[in-house]
Design a protein around this motif. Structure first.
Motif, PDB file in Angstrom:
ATOM      1  N   GLN A 234      32.036  41.453  40.139  1.00  0.00           N
ATOM      2  CA  GLN A 234      31.119  41.902  41.022  1.00  0.00           C
ATOM      3  C   GLN A 234      31.619  41.512  42.858  1.00  0.00           C
ATOM      4  O   GLN A 234      30.805  42.943  43.514  1.00  0.00           O
ATOM      5  CB  GLN A 234      29.591  40.487  41.160  1.00  0.00           C
ATOM      6  CG  GLN A 234      29.258  40.418  39.506  1.00  0.00           C
ATOM      7  CD  GLN A 234      27.807  39.362  39.496  1.00  0.00           C
ATOM      8  OE1 GLN A 234      28.652  37.790  40.316  1.00  0.00           O
ATOM      9  NE2 GLN A 234      27.334  39.048  38.739  1.00  0.00           N
ATOM     10  N   GLY A 235      32.050  41.488  43.222  1.00  0.00           N
ATOM     11  CA  GLY A 235      33.079  41.315  44.341  1.00  0.00           C
ATOM     12  C   GLY A 235      32.946  42.895  44.715  1.00  0.00           C
ATOM     13  O   GLY A 235      33.450  43.433  45.495  1.00  0.00           O
ATOM     14  N   LEU A 236      34.237  43.733  43.476  1.00  0.00           N
ATOM     15  CA  LEU A 236      34.920  44.749  43.781  1.00  0.00           C
ATOM     16  C   LEU A 236      33.433  45.740  43.331  1.00  0.00           C
ATOM     17  O   LEU A 236      34.441  46.545  43.216  1.00  0.00           O
ATOM     18  CB  LEU A 236      36.094  44.579  42.852  1.00  0.00           C
ATOM     19  CG  LEU A 236      37.624  43.664  42.961  1.00  0.00           C
ATOM     20  CD1 LEU A 236      37.606  43.708  41.224  1.00  0.00           C
ATOM     21  CD2 LEU A 236      37.567  44.274  43.917  1.00  0.00           C
ATOM     22  N   GLY A 237      32.848  45.509  42.898  1.00  0.00           N
ATOM     23  CA  GLY A 237      31.671  46.644  43.000  1.00  0.00           C
ATOM     24  C   GLY A 237      32.047  47.144  41.009  1.00  0.00           C
ATOM     25  O   GLY A 237      31.452  48.188  40.673  1.00  0.00           O
ATOM     26  N   LEU A 238      32.652  45.997  40.803  1.00  0.00           N
ATOM     27  CA  LEU A 238      32.101  46.605  39.085  1.00  0.00           C
ATOM     28  C   LEU A 238      31.703  46.687  38.272  1.00  0.00           C
ATOM     29  O   LEU A 238      31.658  47.072  36.706  1.00  0.00           O
ATOM     30  CB  LEU A 238      33.835  46.350  38.091  1.00  0.00           C
ATOM     31  CG  LEU A 238      35.269  46.739  38.831  1.00  0.00           C
ATOM     32  CD1 LEU A 238      36.399  45.822  38.063  1.00  0.00           C
ATOM     33  CD2 LEU A 238      35.276  48.402  39.402  1.00  0.00           C
ATOM     34  N   MET A 239      30.164  44.963  38.393  1.00  0.00           N
ATOM     35  CA  MET A 239      29.238  45.095  38.434  1.00  0.00           C
ATOM     36  C   MET A 239      29.106  44.001  38.454  1.00  0.00           C
ATOM     37  O   MET A 239      28.918  44.038  40.048  1.00  0.00           O
ATOM     38  CB  MET A 239      29.699  43.315  37.241  1.00  0.00           C
ATOM     39  CG  MET A 239      30.952  43.508  36.017  1.00  0.00           C
ATOM     40  SD  MET A 239      30.282  42.722  34.691  1.00  0.00           S
ATOM     41  CE  MET A 239      29.633  42.476  34.004  1.00  0.00           C
TER      42      MET A 239
END
Length: 310
Positions: A234-239
Protein backbone atom coordinates in the motif's frame (compact mmCIF):
# COMPACT_ATOMS: atom_id res chain seq x y z
CA UNK A 1 -12.06 -6.12 -6.15
CA UNK A 2 -8.91 -8.14 -5.59
CA UNK A 3 -8.85 -10.96 -3.05
CA UNK A 4 -5.59 -12.15 -1.54
CA UNK A 5 -5.57 -15.36 0.57
CA UNK A 6 -2.76 -16.71 2.76
CA UNK A 7 -4.44 -19.82 4.20
CA UNK A 8 -3.16 -22.47 1.78
CA UNK A 9 0.33 -20.97 1.71
CA UNK A 10 0.35 -20.76 5.50
CA UNK A 11 -0.36 -24.47 5.80
CA UNK A 12 2.31 -25.32 3.24
CA UNK A 13 4.88 -23.23 5.10
CA UNK A 14 3.97 -24.80 8.46
CA UNK A 15 4.18 -28.32 7.05
CA UNK A 16 7.62 -27.55 5.66
CA UNK A 17 9.21 -25.74 8.62
CA UNK A 18 7.49 -27.12 11.73
CA UNK A 19 9.56 -30.35 11.95
CA UNK A 20 12.79 -28.36 11.94
CA UNK A 21 11.71 -26.17 14.85
CA UNK A 22 10.33 -29.16 16.76
CA UNK A 23 13.68 -30.91 16.53
CA UNK A 24 15.47 -27.79 17.79
CA UNK A 25 13.08 -27.57 20.76
CA UNK A 26 13.31 -31.24 21.69
CA UNK A 27 17.11 -31.05 21.57
CA UNK A 28 17.06 -27.93 23.75
CA UNK A 29 14.88 -29.61 26.40
CA UNK A 30 17.02 -32.74 26.33
CA UNK A 31 20.16 -30.69 26.90
CA UNK A 32 18.51 -28.68 29.66
CA UNK A 33 17.52 -31.89 31.43
CA UNK A 34 21.03 -33.29 31.19
CA UNK A 35 22.46 -30.00 32.52
CA UNK A 36 20.58 -30.36 35.80
CA UNK A 37 22.51 -32.60 38.18
CA UNK A 38 20.84 -35.18 40.39
CA UNK A 39 22.32 -33.30 43.33
CA UNK A 40 20.43 -30.15 42.30
CA UNK A 41 17.20 -32.12 41.91
CA UNK A 42 17.65 -33.83 45.29
CA UNK A 43 18.18 -30.45 46.92
CA UNK A 44 15.09 -29.08 45.17
CA UNK A 45 13.03 -32.03 46.43
CA UNK A 46 14.28 -31.50 49.96
CA UNK A 47 13.70 -27.72 49.79
CA UNK A 48 10.35 -28.01 48.03
CA UNK A 49 11.24 -25.92 44.95
CA UNK A 50 13.84 -25.13 42.31
CA UNK A 51 16.17 -22.20 42.91
CA UNK A 52 16.03 -18.82 41.17
CA UNK A 53 19.42 -19.54 39.62
CA UNK A 54 17.85 -22.35 37.61
CA UNK A 55 15.30 -19.93 36.16
CA UNK A 56 18.14 -17.62 35.13
CA UNK A 57 20.00 -20.50 33.48
CA UNK A 58 16.90 -21.45 31.48
CA UNK A 59 16.38 -17.84 30.43
CA UNK A 60 19.92 -17.81 29.06
CA UNK A 61 19.25 -21.08 27.21
CA UNK A 62 16.05 -19.77 25.66
CA UNK A 63 17.64 -16.44 24.76
CA UNK A 64 20.37 -18.26 22.84
CA UNK A 65 17.73 -20.48 21.22
CA UNK A 66 15.76 -17.44 20.04
CA UNK A 67 18.83 -15.81 18.50
CA UNK A 68 20.15 -18.95 16.84
CA UNK A 69 16.95 -20.67 15.70
CA UNK A 70 13.67 -18.91 16.39
CA UNK A 71 14.48 -15.40 15.15
CA UNK A 72 15.71 -16.67 11.74
CA UNK A 73 12.56 -18.78 11.40
CA UNK A 74 10.41 -15.75 12.27
CA UNK A 75 12.07 -13.87 9.42
CA UNK A 76 11.72 -16.85 7.09
CA UNK A 77 7.97 -17.01 7.83
CA UNK A 78 7.54 -13.28 7.33
CA UNK A 79 9.48 -13.38 4.07
CA UNK A 80 7.50 -16.42 2.81
CA UNK A 81 4.18 -14.66 3.42
CA UNK A 82 5.39 -11.51 1.65
CA UNK A 83 6.74 -13.58 -1.27
CA UNK A 84 3.25 -15.00 -1.76
CA UNK A 85 1.87 -11.47 -2.09
CA UNK A 86 4.84 -10.52 -4.25
CA UNK A 87 4.00 -13.25 -6.74
CA UNK A 88 0.37 -12.16 -6.90
CA UNK A 89 1.32 -8.53 -7.56
CA UNK A 90 3.72 -9.47 -10.37
CA UNK A 91 1.23 -11.88 -11.94
CA UNK A 92 -1.48 -9.22 -11.88
CA UNK A 93 0.83 -6.62 -13.45
CA UNK A 94 0.93 -4.37 -10.40
CA UNK A 95 4.63 -4.86 -9.72
CA UNK A 96 7.17 -4.96 -12.54
CA UNK A 97 9.80 -6.77 -10.53
CA UNK A 98 9.90 -9.04 -7.53
CA UNK A 99 11.62 -8.41 -4.21
CA UNK A 100 10.12 -5.02 -3.43
CA UNK A 101 9.37 -6.22 0.12
CA UNK A 102 11.75 -5.14 2.90
CA UNK A 103 11.87 -7.85 5.60
CA UNK A 104 14.38 -5.80 7.59
CA UNK A 105 12.01 -2.87 8.12
CA UNK A 106 12.24 -1.62 11.69
CA UNK A 107 8.65 -2.51 12.50
CA UNK A 108 9.27 -6.13 11.49
CA UNK A 109 12.49 -6.40 13.46
CA UNK A 110 10.83 -4.80 16.49
CA UNK A 111 8.06 -7.40 16.30
CA UNK A 112 10.60 -10.24 16.15
CA UNK A 113 12.48 -8.90 19.17
CA UNK A 114 9.28 -8.40 21.18
CA UNK A 115 7.91 -11.82 20.30
CA UNK A 116 11.24 -13.48 21.01
CA UNK A 117 11.56 -11.77 24.41
CA UNK A 118 8.03 -12.90 25.32
CA UNK A 119 8.93 -16.45 24.30
CA UNK A 120 11.99 -16.46 26.57
CA UNK A 121 10.09 -15.12 29.59
CA UNK A 122 7.05 -17.34 29.19
CA UNK A 123 8.93 -20.54 28.40
CA UNK A 124 11.33 -20.18 31.33
CA UNK A 125 8.56 -19.41 33.84
CA UNK A 126 6.28 -22.20 32.58
CA UNK A 127 9.17 -24.62 32.92
CA UNK A 128 9.89 -23.54 36.49
CA UNK A 129 6.21 -23.73 37.43
CA UNK A 130 5.98 -27.22 35.95
CA UNK A 131 8.91 -28.66 37.88
CA UNK A 132 7.87 -26.95 41.12
CA UNK A 133 4.37 -28.43 40.75
CA UNK A 134 5.88 -31.90 40.30
CA UNK A 135 8.26 -31.40 43.21
CA UNK A 136 5.34 -30.42 45.44
CA UNK A 137 3.38 -33.52 44.45
CA UNK A 138 6.42 -35.76 44.71
CA UNK A 139 6.84 -34.78 48.36
CA UNK A 140 4.09 -37.25 49.27
CA UNK A 141 5.96 -40.13 47.61
CA UNK A 142 8.57 -40.51 50.34
CA UNK A 143 8.61 -44.30 49.95
CA UNK A 144 10.28 -43.95 46.57
CA UNK A 145 13.19 -42.00 47.99
CA UNK A 146 14.73 -38.69 46.93
CA UNK A 147 17.28 -40.27 44.60
CA UNK A 148 14.65 -42.20 42.63
CA UNK A 149 12.37 -39.17 42.40
CA UNK A 150 15.24 -37.06 41.08
CA UNK A 151 15.74 -39.59 38.25
CA UNK A 152 12.01 -39.56 37.51
CA UNK A 153 11.75 -35.77 37.37
CA UNK A 154 14.83 -35.03 35.28
CA UNK A 155 13.28 -36.12 31.91
CA UNK A 156 10.33 -33.80 32.58
CA UNK A 157 12.37 -30.65 31.96
CA UNK A 158 10.64 -28.76 29.16
CA UNK A 159 7.14 -30.07 29.81
CA UNK A 160 4.20 -27.89 30.83
CA UNK A 161 2.74 -28.13 34.31
CA UNK A 162 -0.15 -30.29 33.10
CA UNK A 163 2.18 -32.58 31.14
CA UNK A 164 4.65 -32.97 34.01
CA UNK A 165 1.91 -33.83 36.51
CA UNK A 166 0.42 -36.32 34.03
CA UNK A 167 3.84 -37.94 33.68
CA UNK A 168 4.30 -38.20 37.44
CA UNK A 169 0.81 -39.67 37.80
CA UNK A 170 1.63 -42.20 35.08
CA UNK A 171 4.84 -43.21 36.84
CA UNK A 172 3.08 -43.47 40.21
CA UNK A 173 0.26 -45.57 38.76
CA UNK A 174 2.77 -47.98 37.22
CA UNK A 175 4.53 -48.39 40.56
CA UNK A 176 1.36 -48.85 42.60
CA UNK A 177 -1.05 -50.61 40.25
CA UNK A 178 1.17 -52.14 37.58
CA UNK A 179 0.77 -52.18 33.84
CA UNK A 180 -2.11 -53.66 31.87
CA UNK A 181 -0.97 -56.26 29.33
CA UNK A 182 -2.56 -56.94 25.94
CA UNK A 183 -4.40 -59.96 27.31
CA UNK A 184 -5.96 -57.80 30.02
CA UNK A 185 -3.81 -59.10 32.87
CA UNK A 186 -2.07 -56.67 35.22
CA UNK A 187 1.71 -57.01 35.39
CA UNK A 188 3.62 -55.59 38.32
CA UNK A 189 6.15 -52.87 37.40
CA UNK A 190 9.18 -51.99 39.49
CA UNK A 191 10.53 -48.43 39.85
CA UNK A 192 13.23 -48.97 37.20
CA UNK A 193 10.79 -50.21 34.55
CA UNK A 194 8.26 -47.53 35.51
CA UNK A 195 10.96 -44.91 35.08
CA UNK A 196 11.86 -46.25 31.61
CA UNK A 197 8.22 -46.11 30.54
CA UNK A 198 7.73 -42.60 31.93
CA UNK A 199 10.85 -41.44 30.04
CA UNK A 200 9.30 -42.74 26.80
CA UNK A 201 6.07 -40.97 27.71
CA UNK A 202 8.01 -37.73 28.33
CA UNK A 203 9.61 -38.02 24.88
CA UNK A 204 6.16 -38.19 23.28
CA UNK A 205 5.01 -35.25 25.41
CA UNK A 206 8.04 -33.21 24.36
CA UNK A 207 7.29 -33.77 20.68
CA UNK A 208 3.63 -32.89 21.19
CA UNK A 209 4.58 -29.66 22.95
CA UNK A 210 7.22 -28.96 20.33
CA UNK A 211 4.66 -29.12 17.52
CA UNK A 212 2.27 -26.97 19.54
CA UNK A 213 4.92 -24.27 19.99
CA UNK A 214 6.24 -24.53 16.43
CA UNK A 215 2.82 -24.13 14.84
CA UNK A 216 1.89 -21.22 17.11
CA UNK A 217 5.13 -19.25 16.75
CA UNK A 218 5.47 -19.77 13.01
CA UNK A 219 1.80 -18.92 12.46
CA UNK A 220 2.30 -15.69 14.39
CA UNK A 221 5.24 -14.76 12.17
CA UNK A 222 3.63 -15.81 8.89
CA UNK A 223 0.46 -13.85 9.55
CA UNK A 224 2.59 -10.90 10.66
CA UNK A 225 4.46 -11.13 7.34
CA UNK A 226 1.23 -11.14 5.33
CA UNK A 227 -0.02 -8.08 7.20
CA UNK A 228 3.32 -6.29 6.83
CA UNK A 229 3.51 -7.14 3.13
CA UNK A 230 0.06 -5.66 2.48
CA UNK A 231 1.01 -2.46 4.29
CA UNK A 232 4.31 -2.11 2.40
CA UNK A 233 2.50 -2.72 -0.90
CA UNK A 234 0.00 0.00 0.00
CA UNK A 235 2.83 2.37 0.85
CA UNK A 236 4.35 1.78 -2.61
CA UNK A 237 1.03 2.35 -4.35
CA UNK A 238 0.72 -1.30 -5.38
CA UNK A 239 -2.48 -1.98 -3.42
CA UNK A 240 -5.43 0.10 -2.26
CA UNK A 241 -7.30 0.02 1.03
CA UNK A 242 -8.11 -3.49 2.25
CA UNK A 243 -10.26 -5.25 4.81
CA UNK A 244 -9.21 -8.38 6.69
CA UNK A 245 -11.35 -11.52 6.53
CA UNK A 246 -10.73 -14.31 9.05
CA UNK A 247 -10.24 -17.63 7.28
CA UNK A 248 -10.64 -20.82 9.33
CA UNK A 249 -9.85 -24.37 8.28
CA UNK A 250 -13.51 -25.49 8.23
CA UNK A 251 -12.94 -29.11 9.17
CA UNK A 252 -13.61 -31.40 12.15
CA UNK A 253 -10.69 -29.88 14.07
CA UNK A 254 -11.93 -26.29 13.79
CA UNK A 255 -12.54 -25.01 17.33
CA UNK A 256 -15.61 -22.95 18.38
CA UNK A 257 -13.50 -19.79 18.65
CA UNK A 258 -12.19 -19.98 15.08
CA UNK A 259 -15.49 -21.27 13.73
CA UNK A 260 -17.21 -18.17 15.07
CA UNK A 261 -14.51 -15.89 13.63
CA UNK A 262 -14.58 -17.44 10.16
CA UNK A 263 -15.66 -14.90 7.54
CA UNK A 264 -15.59 -11.85 9.86
CA UNK A 265 -14.49 -8.70 8.00
CA UNK A 266 -12.78 -5.79 9.76
CA UNK A 267 -10.54 -2.84 8.85
CA UNK A 268 -6.78 -3.31 8.69
CA UNK A 269 -6.10 -1.53 11.98
CA UNK A 270 -8.96 -3.13 13.92
CA UNK A 271 -8.73 -6.14 16.25
CA UNK A 272 -10.78 -9.30 15.97
CA UNK A 273 -12.95 -9.85 19.05
CA UNK A 274 -12.27 -13.16 20.82
CA UNK A 275 -11.02 -14.53 24.11
CA UNK A 276 -7.61 -16.15 24.10
CA UNK A 277 -4.97 -17.34 26.52
CA UNK A 278 -2.42 -15.75 24.19
CA UNK A 279 -3.75 -12.22 24.84
CA UNK A 280 -1.40 -9.77 26.48
CA UNK A 281 1.84 -11.43 25.43
CA UNK A 282 2.30 -9.25 22.37
CA UNK A 283 0.76 -5.92 21.50
CA UNK A 284 -2.01 -5.93 18.85
CA UNK A 285 -2.20 -9.70 19.23
CA UNK A 286 -5.78 -9.83 17.92
CA UNK A 287 -4.92 -8.10 14.64
CA UNK A 288 -4.16 -11.48 13.01
CA UNK A 289 -4.25 -15.20 13.89
CA UNK A 290 -3.41 -17.36 15.73
CA UNK A 291 -6.29 -17.16 18.17
CA UNK A 292 -4.94 -19.92 20.39
CA UNK A 293 -2.04 -22.43 20.51
CA UNK A 294 -1.82 -24.55 17.33
CA UNK A 295 -4.36 -22.35 15.52
CA UNK A 296 -4.34 -23.03 11.74
CA UNK A 297 -6.23 -19.91 10.66
CA UNK A 298 -5.12 -17.25 8.21
CA UNK A 299 -6.35 -13.94 6.85
CA UNK A 300 -7.80 -13.13 3.45
CA UNK A 301 -7.24 -9.53 2.38
CA UNK A 302 -9.93 -7.94 0.21
CA UNK A 303 -9.08 -4.76 -1.67
CA UNK A 304 -11.94 -2.25 -1.40
CA UNK A 305 -10.43 0.69 -3.28
CA UNK A 306 -7.89 1.14 -6.11
CA UNK A 307 -4.18 1.67 -5.36
CA UNK A 308 -3.09 5.21 -4.54
CA UNK A 309 0.48 6.44 -4.65
CA UNK A 310 1.15 7.60 -1.06
Amino acid sequence: MARYSTLAKLRAFLDMREPELVQFLVTLWHNQGRAITYKELREALLNGEMTASQLEAWQEDYSAFVVQYLHPLYLAAIDAAAADLDGWLVASGRALIRDWFDPAAEGTLDWCRTRGAAFVTNSSQLQLDALNAVITRAAVLDALGVDELARVIRPMVGLTKQQAIANLNYYTALCTRGRKKQNGEIASVGPKKARELSIRYAARQHRYRGYNIARTELAFAYNKGADTGIRQAQGLGLMGDCVKVWSAARDERTCPICGALDGQRIAMDEDFDYETKLAGRVSTIRRTPPAHPSCRCGIKYEEISPPVMR
